[in-house]
Motif scaffolding. Structure first.
Motif, short mmCIF file in Angstrom:
data_model
loop_
_atom_site.label_atom_id
_atom_site.label_comp_id
_atom_site.label_asym_id
_atom_site.label_seq_id
_atom_site.Cartn_x
_atom_site.Cartn_y
_atom_site.Cartn_z
N ALA A 1 0.98 -1.33 -0.09
CA ALA A 1 -0.22 0.17 0.03
C ALA A 1 0.94 1.28 -0.01
CB ALA A 1 -0.99 -0.08 1.00
N GLN A 2 1.93 1.15 0.68
CA GLN A 2 2.92 2.47 0.91
C GLN A 2 3.63 2.47 -0.50
OE1 GLN A 2 4.96 1.12 4.28
NE2 GLN A 2 3.96 2.70 5.46
N LEU A 3 3.87 1.28 -1.00
CA LEU A 3 4.65 1.39 -2.31
C LEU A 3 3.97 2.18 -3.37
CD1 LEU A 3 7.40 0.44 -3.48
CD2 LEU A 3 6.08 -1.69 -4.37
N ARG A 4 2.77 1.72 -3.55
CA ARG A 4 1.91 2.15 -4.50
C ARG A 4 1.57 3.57 -4.55
NH1 ARG A 4 -2.11 -3.15 -5.34
NH2 ARG A 4 -0.26 -4.29 -6.35
N THR A 5 1.83 4.26 -3.47
CA THR A 5 1.71 5.97 -3.35
C THR A 5 2.61 6.43 -3.98
OG1 THR A 5 2.71 5.81 -1.10
CG2 THR A 5 0.37 5.46 -1.15
N LEU A 6 4.10 5.65 -4.22
CA LEU A 6 5.09 6.59 -5.00
C LEU A 6 5.22 6.26 -6.26
CD1 LEU A 6 7.90 4.50 -2.79
CD2 LEU A 6 7.04 6.75 -2.27
N PRO A 7 5.99 7.50 -6.97
CA PRO A 7 6.00 7.42 -8.36
C PRO A 7 6.48 5.92 -8.85
CG PRO A 7 7.05 9.30 -7.47
CD PRO A 7 6.64 8.62 -6.35
N LEU A 8 5.87 5.94 -10.15
CA LEU A 8 6.43 4.52 -10.81
C LEU A 8 7.89 4.29 -10.86
CD1 LEU A 8 5.10 2.24 -12.48
CD2 LEU A 8 5.30 3.58 -14.53
N ALA A 9 8.59 5.37 -11.12
CA ALA A 9 10.05 4.94 -11.27
C ALA A 9 10.69 4.68 -9.79
CB ALA A 9 10.73 6.17 -11.62
N ASP A 10 10.04 5.14 -8.63
CA ASP A 10 10.66 4.66 -7.58
C ASP A 10 10.10 3.25 -7.16
OD1 ASP A 10 12.03 7.29 -7.42
OD2 ASP A 10 10.24 8.42 -6.04
N GLN A 11 8.80 2.96 -7.39
CA GLN A 11 8.28 1.93 -7.27
C GLN A 11 9.44 0.64 -7.78
OE1 GLN A 11 4.03 1.02 -7.66
NE2 GLN A 11 4.00 3.13 -7.73
N ILE A 12 9.57 0.84 -9.03
CA ILE A 12 10.33 -0.17 -9.88
C ILE A 12 11.73 -0.17 -9.39
CG2 ILE A 12 11.51 -0.64 -12.29
CD1 ILE A 12 9.11 0.75 -13.44
N LYS A 13 12.16 0.83 -9.11
CA LYS A 13 13.78 1.02 -8.37
C LYS A 13 13.91 0.19 -7.11
CE LYS A 13 17.53 3.96 -6.90
NZ LYS A 13 17.79 5.22 -6.95
N ILE A 14 12.59 0.41 -6.21
CA ILE A 14 12.72 -0.30 -4.85
C ILE A 14 12.37 -1.77 -5.04
CG2 ILE A 14 11.20 -0.74 -2.93
CD1 ILE A 14 10.72 2.49 -2.77
N LEU A 15 11.64 -2.24 -6.00
CA LEU A 15 11.30 -3.50 -6.23
C LEU A 15 12.45 -4.23 -6.66
CD1 LEU A 15 7.67 -3.36 -7.89
CD2 LEU A 15 8.48 -4.44 -5.61
N LEU B 1 2.96 -4.15 -9.97
CA LEU B 1 2.80 -2.99 -9.76
C LEU B 1 1.19 -2.48 -10.17
CD1 LEU B 1 5.61 -1.88 -12.51
CD2 LEU B 1 5.55 -1.54 -9.92
N GLY B 2 0.42 -3.44 -10.28
CA GLY B 2 -0.80 -3.41 -10.24
C GLY B 2 -1.34 -3.51 -11.91
#
Length: 691
Positions: free
Chosen positions: A271-285, A301-302
């Protein structure tokens, strides 16, 4: 209302808050005291405190005249702690356990709810407590008694010290350089038990002066337990509205919030991850997973995420390896960081990890030793690289973690082509940095024919190796036959040139020239012990003239005699090494360059008074045959001849003997009572070249 009428108010008492001893008042909880120590007659000999830790240490006297005191036990404890002699450092100067030490520990971490109350003339005066300390007996004197006991035992055993103990005192010193400490490692170190103990030990004790119960100073200090002024201005904290008073009695539960488990700083919920921008989500994953197929990334990513946007972002933080995305090295090892294992900077780590990723683009298997040899990194760093993207297989190496993703390669050929161009640039950089060989750069044919890296079983590898050996053997055999034919033609031409020379036919000698291949660097151009085109004699059929043989034998005998007088026991391997060193020191054209075989050298050793010692080495030994042949000088004319002969007899029966057995055997045979130091001296003199 009925309950209130049944429980009427008998008396109302005014409550006052005393502030004079605020943050100075402690409550000491003493243990149950023995009959020989009462609250009235107890004497505090000394007291000290560590204010920051709220740690107190009290020393109290024990009434040794009390009938309940066991005098014999007190004397025994004092004797165990201090021994027979008494000085300033003695714990019990009266040779009797006449005092007891108490150390404190915090009974409660939060004492804001506790106060000391004094009731006087219908008034209740409250003073908040700064700490509650429980005092427990300290038994450090038992540790001191144990230390004294160990010292006495060491002193008693000091006279029986042996050479073994002296050898144990000599320890190898390893010098290590501390690597840069990361922030995470520093936090772990600061929170460790050892660090906290060190910090507590660094705080100095503050010595206190104890005042008795009836002392005038104590009477004066007790007056501070009463409120100095009874005006309302002094006690505004006690004037509260009913709601405020209820809030003070039952504050909101803060502990419930603190009891919630705290997630690590590098962990985010979906839930916290999907509040971030797409680039940050991919980088964290990608940073956490490290290797991921594109389909799995999309599912995390949904459902409503645009695949094109994901492809654009994932190429910024990952590279394509076998159809799967692997996080880039500079994402895992940012600039100005270093390895937690070796302290190597991030730039070097990135190059090493890029080499591993590039190897997996060439083959499905990678060998750890090859990576370590090329990158020159420590094994821990190399293991981290491989664990990021592969799995270890027994007797095979490291296999890439995920299967080849054909679907992604077929659907996105443009992405695959762009990634191949990136890998070509990375390969060019790696070639410059690591000076890669051609075998590292050439991709296997199986990969060129198929997108799948072909898996080869262990049996197939063995068969391929055997076929390669047969092929190489055939080529070597052809070259050997060609060289043999050339040598025969050269011999025929040489015989035609010297027709008048009569060659005496003799059986071919079984002697072979001594192998000096292991010491080529010492021979300075020697070939089989000969300087080419510089020999003073021309042997015919490998045999020397009679006078030359005598000179060679004399020179060889002189070398063997002088060598065994310096080192009484030698293996054939060591003797050959010393002989090669001797040849290297001789001028060109010396008689010893005529060629000395192993048999000639061994015969000369036996002729000079040496004997071969048949040491029963174990059959599974890894030593070479030359290392198993041991020769010893039987009589050297010194004082150790008899001892040396006894030692050689002992080692002719067993290749490994204990020192005490050697000592007993020498004492019996030589009629001397040798100590361990003398036995070690005999061993060192006799076997200096072997031990």
């Amino acid at each position: 209302m009925a309950n209130e009428e049944d429980d009427p108010i008998i008396q109302e008492i005014d409550v006052f808050l005393a502030r004079s001893l605020l943050e100075k008042l402690y409550l000491f909880q003493y243990p149950i005291r023995p009959a020989s120590m009462t609250y009235d007659d107890v004497t505090h000999l000394s007291a000290k405190i560590k204010p920051k830790q709220q740690k107190v240490e009290l020393e109290m006297a024990i009434d040794t005249l009390n009938p309940n005191y066991c005098r014999s036990k007190g004397e025994q404890i004092a004797l165990n702690v201090d021994g027979t002699c008494t000085d300033e450092t003695s714990t019990y100067s009266s040779k009797l356990m006449d005092k007891q030490t108490f150390c404190s520990s915090q009974a409660a971490s939060n004492v804001s709810r506790y106060a000391a109350a004094v009731y006087k003339k219908g008034e209740l005066h409250l003073t908040p407590l700064h700490g509650i300390l429980q005092l427990r007996p300290s038994f450090t004197y038992l540790d001191k008694a144990d230390a004294k006991h160990r010292e006495r035992e060491a002193a008693n055993e000091g006279g029986d010290s042996s050479q073994d103990e002296a050898e144990d005192d000599v320890k190898q010193i390893t010098v290590r350089f501390s690597r840069p400490e990361t922030e995470q490692a520093r936090q772990r170190r600061v929170q460790s038990y050892e660090f906290l103990q060190k910090r507590q030990a660094e705080e100095h004790w503050v010595h206190l002066h104890y005042y008795g119960l009836k002392d005038s100073r104590s009477e004066h200090e007790r007056q501070y337990l009463f409120s100095q002024g009874h005006g309302l201005a002094e006690n505004t904290e006690l004037i509260k509205s009913p709601s405020e008073y209820l809030m003070m009695l039952m504050p909101p539960s803060i502990e419930e919030e603190n009891d919630k488990p705290m997630a690590p700083s590098n962990v985010l919920s979906m839930a916290q991850l999907r509040t971030l921008p797409l680039a940050d989500q991919i980088k964290i994953l990608m940073k956490n997973v490290k290797v991921m197929p594109f389909a799995n990334l999309l599912s995390l990513l949904g459902s409503g995420t645009d695949p094109t946007a994901v492809l654009r972002c994932v190429q910024q933080v990952a590279l394509l390896v076998q159809g799967n995305w692997v996080v880039k090295s500079d994402v895992l090892y940012p600039k100005d960081t270093s390895s937690p294992h070796s302290g190597v900077p991030a730039e070097v780590l990135c190059r090493g990890r890029d080499f591993v990723m590039w190897k997996f683009t060439q083959d499905r298997w990678v060998v750890r030793k090859e990576v370590a040899a090329v990158t020159k990194l420590c094994p821990e760093d190399v293991k981290d690289f491989l664990e990021h993207m592969s799995v270890a297989r027994i007797n095979k190496g490291w296999e890439f973690m995920l299967p080849y993703d054909e679907d992604f390669v077929k659907k996105h050929p443009d992405i695959v082509q762009r990634q191949q161009m990136l890998w070509m640039g990375i390969q060019a950089k790696l070639e410059k940095v690591y000076n890669l060989l051609k075998e590292h750069l050439t991709p296997k044919k199986q990969e060129a024919q198929s997108a799948h890296p072909l898996l080869v079983s262990g049996e197939q590898r063995v068969n391929m190796a055997k076929a390669k050996v047969k092929q190489n053997y055939g080529q070597l055999e052809k070259e050997f036959q060609k060289q043999k034919a050339e040598m025969k033609s050269n011999d025929a031409s040489a015989k035609a040139d010297v027709p008048n020379i009569r060659i005496k036919e003799e059986p071919v000698s079984v002697e072979e020239p001594m192998d000096t291949s292991a010491h080529e660097g010492l021979n300075n151009g020697l070939v089989n012990g000969l300087h080419p085109a510089q020999g003073p004699m021309d042997p015919v059929n490998g045999h020397l003239p009679g006078g030359c043989i005598d000179r060679v034998a004399q020179e060889l005998k002189a070398f063997v005699s002088s060598t065994f007088k310096k080192q009484f026991v030698l293996t054939l391997s060591e003797l050959k090494r010393l002989f090669n060193l001797h040849l290297a020191s001789l001028p060109p054209g010396h008689t010893l360059f005529s060629g000395i075989s192993d048999k000639m050298l061994q015969d000369m050793v036996l002729d000079t008074g040496c004997k071969q010692i048949l040491v029963p080495f174990p059959p599974q030994t890894a030593a070479s045959p030359d290392e198993l042949k041991v020769y010893a000088l039987w009589e050297a004319g010194d004082t150790y001849d008899q001892h040396r002969q006894v030692l050689l007899e002992i080692f002719s029966k067993n290749y490994r003997v204990r020192r005490n057995v050697i000592q007993n055997q020498l004492s019996q045979e030589c009629g001397e009572d040798l100590n361990k130091q003398e036995v070690d001296r005999v061993l060192k003199v006799s076997f200096c070249s072997l031990w």
